[in-house]
Design a protein around this motif. Structure first.
Motif, PDB file in Angstrom:
ATOM      1  N   GLU A  55      20.395  21.134 -32.160  1.00 54.69           N
ATOM      2  CA  GLU A  55      19.271  20.566 -32.888  1.00 54.69           C
ATOM      3  C   GLU A  55      19.770  20.054 -34.244  1.00 54.69           C
ATOM      4  O   GLU A  55      20.723  20.579 -34.798  1.00 54.69           O
ATOM      5  N   TRP A  56      19.119  19.028 -34.784  1.00 54.78           N
ATOM      6  CA  TRP A  56      19.461  18.502 -36.109  1.00 54.78           C
ATOM      7  C   TRP A  56      18.386  18.958 -37.083  1.00 54.78           C
ATOM      8  O   TRP A  56      17.194  18.820 -36.813  1.00 54.78           O
ATOM      9  N   LYS A  57      18.814  19.506 -38.228  1.00 52.55           N
ATOM     10  CA  LYS A  57      17.878  20.006 -39.237  1.00 52.55           C
ATOM     11  C   LYS A  57      18.242  19.434 -40.597  1.00 52.55           C
ATOM     12  O   LYS A  57      19.402  19.113 -40.863  1.00 52.55           O
ATOM     13  N   ILE A  93      17.399  10.344 -33.380  1.00 55.49           N
ATOM     14  CA  ILE A  93      17.385  11.687 -33.981  1.00 55.49           C
ATOM     15  C   ILE A  93      16.505  11.705 -35.228  1.00 55.49           C
ATOM     16  O   ILE A  93      15.676  12.602 -35.399  1.00 55.49           O
ATOM     17  N   GLU A 130      12.725  11.284 -34.320  1.00 59.05           N
ATOM     18  CA  GLU A 130      12.159  12.523 -33.775  1.00 59.05           C
ATOM     19  C   GLU A 130      11.942  13.553 -34.888  1.00 59.05           C
ATOM     20  O   GLU A 130      10.896  14.178 -34.969  1.00 59.05           O
ATOM     21  N   TRP A 131      12.961  13.714 -35.733  1.00 55.87           N
ATOM     22  CA  TRP A 131      12.859  14.701 -36.808  1.00 55.87           C
ATOM     23  C   TRP A 131      11.752  14.306 -37.785  1.00 55.87           C
ATOM     24  O   TRP A 131      10.917  15.134 -38.150  1.00 55.87           O
ATOM     25  N   SER A 145      22.743  25.082 -32.025  1.00 54.74           N
ATOM     26  CA  SER A 145      21.893  24.889 -30.843  1.00 54.74           C
ATOM     27  C   SER A 145      21.860  23.429 -30.387  1.00 54.74           C
ATOM     28  O   SER A 145      21.270  23.120 -29.358  1.00 54.74           O
TER      29      SER A 145
END
Length: 184
Positions: free
Chosen positions: A136-138, A30, A33-34, A134
């Motif tokens: 998704e990680w922010k 994670i 990717e971020w 969603s």
């Protein structure tokens, strides 16, 4: 003493985020990717903002602003990024430290660290990613810090003054340094 009832917590609880933490979680994947997306789009303010939670906090200690500032939310972070990030932040590299943290059942994030360069020196950073509704990680928090100044090495080792000073000379030099005109 009256306690204000208008205080709103900024803590990114899972309930507030409308998110759940999946049972099968790969924090390293994670964050890679971020961070890859972050490093790729840092020169584009709007793309960078899409990687941040709308209520994100960006704390900068001298790295981008030559000040100590905390910016809250997309609008204030947008101003920082428009003025400071391009081409200032460069050579972004994710460091090895990645950790999933869950201090309470309703609070979870992934912490990662990175480093980068600016014209004035070398910097470090810490980010905390939170899950969104969603999946998704922010980033909910980003911290940037100027670690060292370029062309101003610390006065240690070969850069240290070799002049021997007696106690009196040292005191006189200290007094001179303290009485010199201050930097504006």
């Amino acid at each position: 003493m009256k306690i204000s009832s208008s205080w709103i917590s900024r803590i990114p609880s899972l309930d507030k985020l409308g998110a759940v933490v999946p049972n099968e979680l790969d924090p390293i994947f994670i964050t890679q990717e971020w961070f890859s997306s972050f490093a790729e789009c840092i020169g584009n303010t709007e793309e960078t903002l899409q990687l941040l939670h709308p209520e994100a906090l960006w704390r900068d200690l001298l790295a981008l602003t030559w000040d100590m500032r905390t910016l809250e939310g997309w609008e204030k972070i947008r101003v920082l990024l428009n003025k400071r990030n391009s081409p200032q932040m460069r050579a972004l590299r994710q460091k090895e430290f990645v950790q999933f943290q869950r201090p309470y059942p309703d609070l979870a994030w992934i912490v990662g660290t990175f480093e980068f360069d600016v014209d004035s020196g070398h910097c470090s950073g810490v980010f905390r990613l939170v899950p969104t509704s969603s999946g998704e990680w922010k980033a909910f928090t980003i911290f940037t810090n100027l670690e060292t100044l370029r062309n101003f090495p610390p006065a240690i080792g070969p850069f240290r003054s070799r002049q021997v000073l007696s106690g009196l000379s040292w005191a006189e030099n200290l007094h001179l340094e303290r009485t010199r005109t201050k930097d504006p």
